[in-house]
Design an enzyme around this catalytic site. Sequence first.
Site, PDB file in Angstrom:
ATOM      1  CB  ILE A 155     -26.872   0.757  43.737  1.00 30.26           C
ATOM      2  CG1 ILE A 155     -26.920  -0.601  43.649  1.00 30.26           C
ATOM      3  CG2 ILE A 155     -25.259   1.206  43.933  1.00 30.26           C
ATOM      4  CD1 ILE A 155     -26.331  -1.489  43.336  1.00 30.26           C
ATOM      5  CB  THR A 232     -20.294   1.711  40.465  1.00 23.89           C
ATOM      6  OG1 THR A 232     -21.908   2.550  40.412  1.00 23.89           O
ATOM      7  CG2 THR A 232     -19.229   2.171  40.330  1.00 23.89           C
ATOM      8  CB  SER A 233     -24.557   1.569  36.852  1.00 24.67           C
ATOM      9  OG  SER A 233     -25.892   0.691  36.688  1.00 24.67           O
ATOM     10  NE  ARG A 234     -24.185  -5.225  34.417  1.00 22.38           N
ATOM     11  CZ  ARG A 234     -23.857  -5.769  35.827  1.00 22.38           C
ATOM     12  NH1 ARG A 234     -23.554  -4.571  36.265  1.00 22.38           N
ATOM     13  NH2 ARG A 234     -24.737  -6.449  36.320  1.00 22.38           N
ATOM     14  CG  ASP A 258     -16.213  -1.288  39.529  1.00 24.72           C
ATOM     15  OD1 ASP A 258     -15.451  -1.529  39.134  1.00 24.72           O
ATOM     16  OD2 ASP A 258     -17.084  -2.192  39.839  1.00 24.72           O
ATOM     17  CD  GLU A 263     -17.276  -5.121  32.217  1.00 28.01           C
ATOM     18  OE1 GLU A 263     -17.233  -4.449  32.629  1.00 28.01           O
ATOM     19  OE2 GLU A 263     -17.705  -6.331  33.047  1.00 28.01           O
ATOM     20  CG  HIS A 295     -17.235  -5.679  37.212  1.00 32.26           C
ATOM     21  ND1 HIS A 295     -18.282  -5.756  36.053  1.00 32.26           N
ATOM     22  CD2 HIS A 295     -18.937  -5.790  38.112  1.00 32.26           C
ATOM     23  CE1 HIS A 295     -19.723  -5.626  36.268  1.00 32.26           C
ATOM     24  NE2 HIS A 295     -20.057  -5.517  37.391  1.00 32.26           N
ATOM     25  CD  GLN A 296     -12.091  -3.535  43.239  1.00 32.37           C
ATOM     26  OE1 GLN A 296     -10.937  -3.393  42.394  1.00 32.37           O
ATOM     27  NE2 GLN A 296     -11.768  -3.273  44.486  1.00 32.37           N
ATOM     28  CB  ALA A 297     -18.806  -1.739  42.463  1.00 28.44           C
ATOM     29  CG  PHE A 298     -19.282  -7.337  43.208  1.00 26.69           C
ATOM     30  CD1 PHE A 298     -18.833  -7.486  41.963  1.00 26.69           C
ATOM     31  CD2 PHE A 298     -19.188  -8.584  43.840  1.00 26.69           C
ATOM     32  CE1 PHE A 298     -18.114  -8.013  41.509  1.00 26.69           C
ATOM     33  CE2 PHE A 298     -18.888 -10.074  43.258  1.00 26.69           C
ATOM     34  CZ  PHE A 298     -17.773  -9.213  41.464  1.00 26.69           C
TER      35      PHE A 298
HETATM   36  P1  NAD Z   1     -32.897  -1.337  41.215  1.00 28.63           P
HETATM   37  O1  NAD Z   1     -33.421  -1.899  40.102  1.00 28.63           O
HETATM   38  O2  NAD Z   1     -32.870  -1.297  42.492  1.00 28.63           O
HETATM   39  O3  NAD Z   1     -32.646   0.058  40.507  1.00 28.63           O
HETATM   40  C1  NAD Z   1     -31.947   0.740  39.175  1.00 28.63           C
HETATM   41  C2  NAD Z   1     -33.436   1.986  38.936  1.00 28.63           C
HETATM   42  O4  NAD Z   1     -32.602   2.394  37.363  1.00 28.63           O
HETATM   43  C3  NAD Z   1     -34.196   1.902  39.304  1.00 28.63           C
HETATM   44  O5  NAD Z   1     -34.825   3.069  39.917  1.00 28.63           O
HETATM   45  C4  NAD Z   1     -34.970   1.904  37.660  1.00 28.63           C
HETATM   46  O6  NAD Z   1     -36.391   2.249  37.765  1.00 28.63           O
HETATM   47  C5  NAD Z   1     -33.807   3.088  36.861  1.00 28.63           C
HETATM   48  N1  NAD Z   1     -34.499   2.414  35.224  1.00 28.63           N
HETATM   49  C6  NAD Z   1     -34.363   1.938  34.483  1.00 28.63           C
HETATM   50  N2  NAD Z   1     -34.973   2.674  33.434  1.00 28.63           N
HETATM   51  C7  NAD Z   1     -34.189   3.264  33.704  1.00 28.63           C
HETATM   52  C8  NAD Z   1     -33.706   4.114  31.931  1.00 28.63           C
HETATM   53  N3  NAD Z   1     -34.320   4.657  31.090  1.00 28.63           N
HETATM   54  N4  NAD Z   1     -33.782   6.026  33.220  1.00 28.63           N
HETATM   55  C9  NAD Z   1     -33.553   6.210  34.277  1.00 28.63           C
HETATM   56  N5  NAD Z   1     -33.407   4.663  35.396  1.00 28.63           N
HETATM   57  C10 NAD Z   1     -33.851   4.351  35.045  1.00 28.63           C
HETATM   58  O7  NAD Z   1     -31.045  -1.587  40.853  1.00 28.63           O
HETATM   59  P2  NAD Z   1     -29.913  -1.519  41.725  1.00 28.63           P
HETATM   60  O8  NAD Z   1     -30.262  -2.728  42.426  1.00 28.63           O
HETATM   61  O9  NAD Z   1     -30.107  -0.663  41.858  1.00 28.63           O
HETATM   62  O10 NAD Z   1     -28.369  -1.617  40.730  1.00 28.63           O
HETATM   63  C11 NAD Z   1     -27.924  -0.985  39.183  1.00 28.63           C
HETATM   64  C12 NAD Z   1     -27.817  -1.545  38.465  1.00 28.63           C
HETATM   65  O11 NAD Z   1     -26.233  -1.408  39.433  1.00 28.63           O
HETATM   66  C13 NAD Z   1     -27.878  -3.023  37.989  1.00 28.63           C
HETATM   67  O12 NAD Z   1     -28.782  -2.980  36.973  1.00 28.63           O
HETATM   68  C14 NAD Z   1     -26.495  -3.397  37.866  1.00 28.63           C
HETATM   69  O13 NAD Z   1     -26.366  -2.918  36.728  1.00 28.63           O
HETATM   70  C15 NAD Z   1     -24.894  -1.947  38.472  1.00 28.63           C
HETATM   71  N6  NAD Z   1     -24.247  -3.068  39.430  1.00 28.63           N
HETATM   72  C16 NAD Z   1     -23.199  -2.707  39.315  1.00 28.63           C
HETATM   73  C17 NAD Z   1     -22.635  -3.850  40.397  1.00 28.63           C
HETATM   74  C18 NAD Z   1     -20.614  -3.507  40.054  1.00 28.63           C
HETATM   75  O14 NAD Z   1     -20.618  -4.712  40.846  1.00 28.63           O
HETATM   76  N7  NAD Z   1     -20.276  -2.759  39.591  1.00 28.63           N
HETATM   77  C19 NAD Z   1     -22.604  -4.693  41.371  1.00 28.63           C
HETATM   78  C20 NAD Z   1     -24.254  -4.469  41.018  1.00 28.63           C
HETATM   79  C21 NAD Z   1     -25.152  -3.900  40.526  1.00 28.63           C
END
Ligand code: NAD
Length: 330
Positions: A155, A232-234, A258, A263, A295-298
């Site tokens: 992402i 948009t991550s966690r 998001d 939440e 939490h709607q990004a997906f």
């Molecule tokens: P991914 O595994 O492809 O990428 C995650 C990246 O984070 C990797 O490159 C990893 O090396 C890196 N990482 C791990 N530990 C780290 C640290 N300590 N510091 C910095 N970087 C670090 O995952 P992705 O598919 O890109 O998804 C990323 C995140 O997005 C997921 O973990 C999830 O929490 C979040 N997400 C949110 C939604 C949403 O609807 N809001 C939907 C899907 C995913």
Amino acid sequence: MKTAVFSARRYDQRLLTQANAHAGHELIFVQDRLTADTARLAEGCAAVCVFVNDSVDAEVLARLAAQGTRLVATRSTGYNHIDASAAAALGMAVVRVTDYSPHSVAEFAVGLLLAVNRKIARASARTRDGNFELEGLMGFDLHGKTVGVIGTGKIGAIFARILHGFGCTLLGHDVVANPAFEALGGRYLTVPELMAQSDVISLHCPLLPSTHHIVNAASLAGLKRGAILVNTSRGGLVDTEAAVLALKSGQLGGLAIDVYEQEASLFFQDLSSTIITDDVIQRLVSFPNVIVTGHQAFFTVEAIGQIMATTLESLDDFEAGRPLRNLIPA
Ligand code: NAD
């Protein structure tokens, strides 16, 4: 296979039922979150299917295992809500959706950034009210600005590519370098260096003990004054109370989220007729330079289709005794 689907919204029910047409698994839809109290609703189910705000901790897993559950399938990529080692100790398999449109989340993050920077939601609310005044709606060009991406995986790299198209300079922080990010001219820095130099910071790393509150009072103090933060991550990546203080002082120029640390008790439900007792979220939504989405990004046709198809594939493989492609390591 008898499967209890927790946190099942109407779209989950509709789309999982469609995806299940070929297999005929017995899906039991439960609107409630999975908790120690609701685990009993999965009595006799070989599998449970969960989502991001279900608590799949050691206690819940022990209850599920005692009732005959052997598979946990999460309809998400992130799995910080599941105690995978407790599941392994109980002999339960845990699968996730490793790959689904990362564009869905990356594009939404860009949308949030534009919305908070250019005050699009505020402007829309104004014009609906017959107010066409521009005062208070000024943003800044993204072209020529520096964008920091924390987590340059699937992402984060797509988000970076889109911002590269806007003409931004890219900085990154990750534990593993991504050549696709470096090919865009992205340079890796430490978190404090990235925070000090970026006009915009977007979080795309998983929630782990090492990333919990990666944005906190200390890192916000070192932020380039007035920068915008997008998450948009966690939710647990950001110390929200520290972010509120930084917004009040002007150190943080804008916040678009998001996801939110607390939440679980709020998102994916309509609370518009109830009194919300979470003062932090109420304070956040009161800022003119904050945007909160639930939490709607997906939530795109492509991503949801893939999530449902992969989830059903995992149920099929588990029932047939085939290797599981999306197994979460213990
Ligand atoms: P991914 O595994 O492809 O990428 C995650 C990246 O984070 C990797 O490159 C990893 O090396 C890196 N990482 C791990 N530990 C780290 C640290 N300590 N510091 C910095 N970087 C670090 O995952 P992705 O598919 O890109 O998804 C990323 C995140 O997005 C997921 O973990 C999830 O929490 C979040 N997400 C949110 C939604 C949403 O609807 N809001 C939907 C899907 C995913």
